[in-house]
Structures are given as C-alpha cells and as structure tokens.
Design a protein around this motif. Structure first.
Motif, PDB file in Angstrom:
ATOM      1  N   LYS A  72       0.057 107.233 -33.331  1.00 27.45           N
ATOM      2  CA  LYS A  72      -0.228 108.653 -33.470  1.00 27.45           C
ATOM      3  C   LYS A  72      -0.387 109.292 -32.097  1.00 27.45           C
ATOM      4  O   LYS A  72      -1.132 108.786 -31.249  1.00 27.45           O
ATOM      5  CB  LYS A  72      -1.516 108.848 -34.272  1.00 27.45           C
ATOM      6  CG  LYS A  72      -1.882 110.297 -34.546  1.00 27.45           C
ATOM      7  CD  LYS A  72      -0.922 110.936 -35.528  1.00 27.45           C
ATOM      8  CE  LYS A  72      -1.383 112.334 -35.904  1.00 27.45           C
ATOM      9  NZ  LYS A  72      -0.429 112.988 -36.841  1.00 27.45           N
ATOM     10  N   THR A  73       0.316 110.397 -31.869  1.00 26.42           N
ATOM     11  CA  THR A  73       0.209 111.092 -30.589  1.00 26.42           C
ATOM     12  C   THR A  73       0.058 112.587 -30.826  1.00 26.42           C
ATOM     13  O   THR A  73       0.445 113.109 -31.872  1.00 26.42           O
ATOM     14  CB  THR A  73       1.461 110.884 -29.707  1.00 26.42           C
ATOM     15  OG1 THR A  73       2.600 111.468 -30.372  1.00 26.42           O
ATOM     16  CG2 THR A  73       1.717 109.413 -29.440  1.00 26.42           C
ATOM     17  N   LYS A  74      -0.485 113.251 -29.838  1.00 23.63           N
ATOM     18  CA  LYS A  74      -0.484 114.712 -29.855  1.00 23.63           C
ATOM     19  C   LYS A  74       0.950 115.179 -29.638  1.00 23.63           C
ATOM     20  O   LYS A  74       1.693 114.581 -28.862  1.00 23.63           O
ATOM     21  CB  LYS A  74      -1.388 115.254 -28.748  1.00 23.63           C
ATOM     22  CG  LYS A  74      -1.490 116.777 -28.713  1.00 23.63           C
ATOM     23  CD  LYS A  74      -2.483 117.227 -27.672  1.00 23.63           C
ATOM     24  CE  LYS A  74      -2.475 118.741 -27.517  1.00 23.63           C
ATOM     25  NZ  LYS A  74      -2.843 119.449 -28.751  1.00 23.63           N
ATOM     26  N   LYS A  75       1.367 116.225 -30.332  1.00 21.27           N
ATOM     27  CA  LYS A  75       2.730 116.715 -30.236  1.00 21.27           C
ATOM     28  C   LYS A  75       3.092 116.993 -28.778  1.00 21.27           C
ATOM     29  O   LYS A  75       2.361 117.652 -28.056  1.00 21.27           O
ATOM     30  CB  LYS A  75       2.901 117.990 -31.057  1.00 21.27           C
ATOM     31  CG  LYS A  75       4.334 118.506 -31.102  1.00 21.27           C
ATOM     32  CD  LYS A  75       4.451 119.734 -31.987  1.00 21.27           C
ATOM     33  CE  LYS A  75       5.898 120.246 -32.013  1.00 21.27           C
ATOM     34  NZ  LYS A  75       6.031 121.446 -32.889  1.00 21.27           N
ATOM     35  N   ALA A  77       3.312 114.745 -26.369  1.00 21.97           N
ATOM     36  CA  ALA A  77       2.765 113.777 -25.416  1.00 21.97           C
ATOM     37  C   ALA A  77       3.866 112.836 -24.932  1.00 21.97           C
ATOM     38  O   ALA A  77       4.651 112.320 -25.719  1.00 21.97           O
ATOM     39  CB  ALA A  77       1.644 112.974 -26.053  1.00 21.97           C
ATOM     40  N   ALA A 147     -11.036 118.364 -26.589  1.00 20.25           N
ATOM     41  CA  ALA A 147      -9.747 118.067 -27.228  1.00 20.25           C
ATOM     42  C   ALA A 147      -9.814 116.632 -27.718  1.00 20.25           C
ATOM     43  O   ALA A 147      -9.234 115.726 -27.109  1.00 20.25           O
ATOM     44  CB  ALA A 147      -8.603 118.262 -26.242  1.00 20.25           C
ATOM     45  N   ALA A 149      -9.723 112.892 -29.465  1.00 13.39           N
ATOM     46  CA  ALA A 149      -8.624 111.988 -29.799  1.00 13.39           C
ATOM     47  C   ALA A 149      -8.330 112.018 -31.288  1.00 13.39           C
ATOM     48  O   ALA A 149      -9.213 112.278 -32.117  1.00 13.39           O
ATOM     49  CB  ALA A 149      -8.970 110.571 -29.362  1.00 13.39           C
ATOM     50  N   LEU A 150      -7.078 111.748 -31.623  1.00 13.25           N
ATOM     51  CA  LEU A 150      -6.641 111.713 -33.013  1.00 13.25           C
ATOM     52  C   LEU A 150      -6.869 110.318 -33.603  1.00 13.25           C
ATOM     53  O   LEU A 150      -6.818 109.318 -32.877  1.00 13.25           O
ATOM     54  CB  LEU A 150      -5.154 112.054 -33.108  1.00 13.25           C
ATOM     55  CG  LEU A 150      -4.741 113.413 -32.556  1.00 13.25           C
ATOM     56  CD1 LEU A 150      -3.211 113.517 -32.531  1.00 13.25           C
ATOM     57  CD2 LEU A 150      -5.339 114.547 -33.375  1.00 13.25           C
ATOM     58  N   GLU A 153      -4.658 107.106 -32.526  1.00 15.09           N
ATOM     59  CA  GLU A 153      -4.034 107.330 -31.212  1.00 15.09           C
ATOM     60  C   GLU A 153      -4.451 106.198 -30.281  1.00 15.09           C
ATOM     61  O   GLU A 153      -5.580 105.718 -30.351  1.00 15.09           O
ATOM     62  CB  GLU A 153      -4.524 108.679 -30.656  1.00 15.09           C
ATOM     63  CG  GLU A 153      -3.980 109.054 -29.295  1.00 15.09           C
ATOM     64  CD  GLU A 153      -4.540 110.385 -28.813  1.00 15.09           C
ATOM     65  OE1 GLU A 153      -4.367 110.676 -27.623  1.00 15.09           O
ATOM     66  OE2 GLU A 153      -5.154 111.127 -29.613  1.00 15.09           O
ATOM     67  N   ARG A 165      -5.857 109.687 -22.880  1.00 16.84           N
ATOM     68  CA  ARG A 165      -5.259 109.746 -24.214  1.00 16.84           C
ATOM     69  C   ARG A 165      -3.795 109.351 -24.202  1.00 16.84           C
ATOM     70  O   ARG A 165      -3.097 109.541 -23.204  1.00 16.84           O
ATOM     71  CB  ARG A 165      -5.407 111.159 -24.783  1.00 16.84           C
ATOM     72  CG  ARG A 165      -6.831 111.527 -25.157  1.00 16.84           C
ATOM     73  CD  ARG A 165      -6.897 112.878 -25.839  1.00 16.84           C
ATOM     74  NE  ARG A 165      -6.044 112.926 -27.028  1.00 16.84           N
ATOM     75  CZ  ARG A 165      -5.844 114.036 -27.736  1.00 16.84           C
ATOM     76  NH1 ARG A 165      -6.433 115.164 -27.393  1.00 16.84           N
ATOM     77  NH2 ARG A 165      -5.049 114.009 -28.801  1.00 16.84           N
ATOM     78  N   CYS A 166      -3.331 108.817 -25.355  1.00 19.15           N
ATOM     79  CA  CYS A 166      -1.922 108.406 -25.503  1.00 19.15           C
ATOM     80  C   CYS A 166      -1.510 107.504 -24.348  1.00 19.15           C
ATOM     81  O   CYS A 166      -0.653 107.869 -23.533  1.00 19.15           O
ATOM     82  CB  CYS A 166      -0.999 109.619 -25.603  1.00 19.15           C
ATOM     83  SG  CYS A 166      -1.235 110.610 -27.080  1.00 19.15           S
ATOM     84  N   ARG A 170      -2.712 111.658 -20.578  1.00 18.72           N
ATOM     85  CA  ARG A 170      -3.580 112.697 -20.035  1.00 18.72           C
ATOM     86  C   ARG A 170      -4.956 112.146 -19.711  1.00 18.72           C
ATOM     87  O   ARG A 170      -5.546 111.410 -20.478  1.00 18.72           O
ATOM     88  CB  ARG A 170      -3.698 113.864 -21.005  1.00 18.72           C
ATOM     89  CG  ARG A 170      -4.532 115.010 -20.480  1.00 18.72           C
ATOM     90  CD  ARG A 170      -4.153 116.325 -21.113  1.00 18.72           C
ATOM     91  NE  ARG A 170      -2.800 116.736 -20.742  1.00 18.72           N
ATOM     92  CZ  ARG A 170      -2.192 117.802 -21.261  1.00 18.72           C
ATOM     93  NH1 ARG A 170      -2.818 118.547 -22.156  1.00 18.72           N
ATOM     94  NH2 ARG A 170      -0.969 118.116 -20.871  1.00 18.72           N
TER      95      ARG A 170
END
Length: 234
Positions: A72-75, A77, A147, A149-150, A153, A165-166, A170
C-alpha cells in the motif's frame, strides 16, 4: 529490526546501514567545492542507468515501481532514487543541503540505489522497518499537519511514529539530518541480486567518503537480511 511483514513481500532484500557515531555536520565553506564536485560527477555517472530515452522504461525505475506496487502506498509515491534520477535525466544541478545529505545523494546517484539517513539521537526506542498498522503519526518536512501512514504501507518507524514512509520515499521532519546532527544512521536499500551488488559497493564507498570528510575512524557497516533481521548499536 526488520519485521517479518517486510520479508513476506521482499524475501531477497538486503538493507545496508552505516552508523556514524560522532560527526560535525555543519557547513564548511572550505569543503563546499569538494561536495559540489562530488554531486556534479555523480550526476554524470548516473547517466549510465538512463540509457532509454523513455525515462520510465529504464531498468532501475521499473524495478522500484514494481516494488512499490507490492504494498500500500500513497498515490504518486516513488522511490527516492527515481526522484534523483529524474532530476539527473533533466539536467538539473544538485545544490548542497548539508554534508551528510550531499554525501549520500552523490552515492545514490552514482550507484542508482535508494539512500536515506536519520539523526540517531532523535530516534525514539528501536528503529524498525515493516508494515504500518495505519495511523502512525508522520510530519514531513515543511508540513503543519499530520500525514499518518496508511495500513500495510511499508515504513521505517520508532516508538513515536513513522520515520520514513513508503520505504525511502518521504522523510519525517522529526528525525531528518540537519547541521546539528552529531550521530547518524544512513541506509541503502536493495531488493534483488543486482541491486545488492551495487548497494554493497555503495555502502562501502559511503563509509570511505564519510570517514574522510568527517575525519573519523569509528564508523561501522552492518546489513540485515531475512536470516539476520536484527542488529544492536551500542
């Protein structure tokens, strides 16, 4: 420590670490030309990994995009190495940030491997890599709001929340390297055999550059794999 959830996705990965225990990371005007030349030369060497005119079709870019598709990633990334190679591909010049960041950016470009770093003194408790539960607090550079984490992720994290993250996409403002950093942990990621070979060379050269620049002799390298996922730093 690297959690089992990470190895479930990337069983062949090897994560390399460089511990720098005592450094002075302040800008030194007498060494500015040296750092600028390192970045300039590394930008030129990065072209080796960009043979295809279609940037997204180059092997390094494809490998990391495929890796990011597995969790899972932030769109939007992308791996940090894609961001660096994109700038190199566009002919941008890299400006100095601080000595540690300049050194690892030069190595990242030269070997086309993701590199990152954290202020060791600002890590709360143990340093982990694994799947997020979701909601781990995260304040990126320049942000005024959280912001988080998902769920699922892949993140670096400690007792106070997400650190990066990811994978190495970032960086958190809380643990980022600054001129005030006096102890640091630098990280290079590899998820397959070809990357592992480059990453091993890269971390060794990063150690040499760091030892020389900071005039130290007590830095140390270690790596974590599925069969050896833990390491303690005294």
């Amino acid at each position: 420590m690297i959690e089992p959830s990470f190895w479930e996705i990337f069983p062949d990965a090897e994560i390399y670490f460089l511990h720098l225990p005592i450094i002075d990371n302040h800008h030194d005007n007498t060494k500015e030309a040296y750092l600028n030349e390192l970045l300039k030369k590394a930008t030129q060497e990065a072209q080796y990994f960009l043979p295809d005119e279609n940037f997204s079709q180059n092997d390094v870019i494809q490998e990391w995009r495929q890796a990011f598709s597995k969790f899972k990633t932030k769109k939007g990334a992308r791996s940090s190495i894609e961001a660096l190679l994109k700038r190199a591909n566009q002919g941008h010049e890299f400006q100095s940030i601080n000595p540690l960041v300049d050194l690892y950016n030069s190595i990242s470009l030269k070997y086309a491997v993701p590199c990152g770093g954290e202020d060791f003194d600002k890590i709360a408790g143990d340093f982990h890599l694994g799947k997020a539960q979701g909601g781990e607090p995260f304040f990126p550079l320049g942000a005024d709001t959280d912001a988080p984490a998902l769920p699922e992720e892949i993140i670096y994290y400690d007792d106070d929340g997400a650190i990066c993250r990811c994978l190495n996409w970032r960086e958190a403002q809380r643990t980022m390297l600054t001129e005030e950093t006096t102890e640091a942990i630098l990280v290079i990621e590899a998820i397959n055999d070809s990357q592992r070979s480059r990453a091993k060379e890269a971390i060794n050269e990063l150690k040499q550059l760091s030892d020389h620049y900071f005039n130290i002799s007590n830095s140390s390298i270690f790596s974590l794999t599925q069969s050896s996922p833990k390491h303690s730093i005294d």
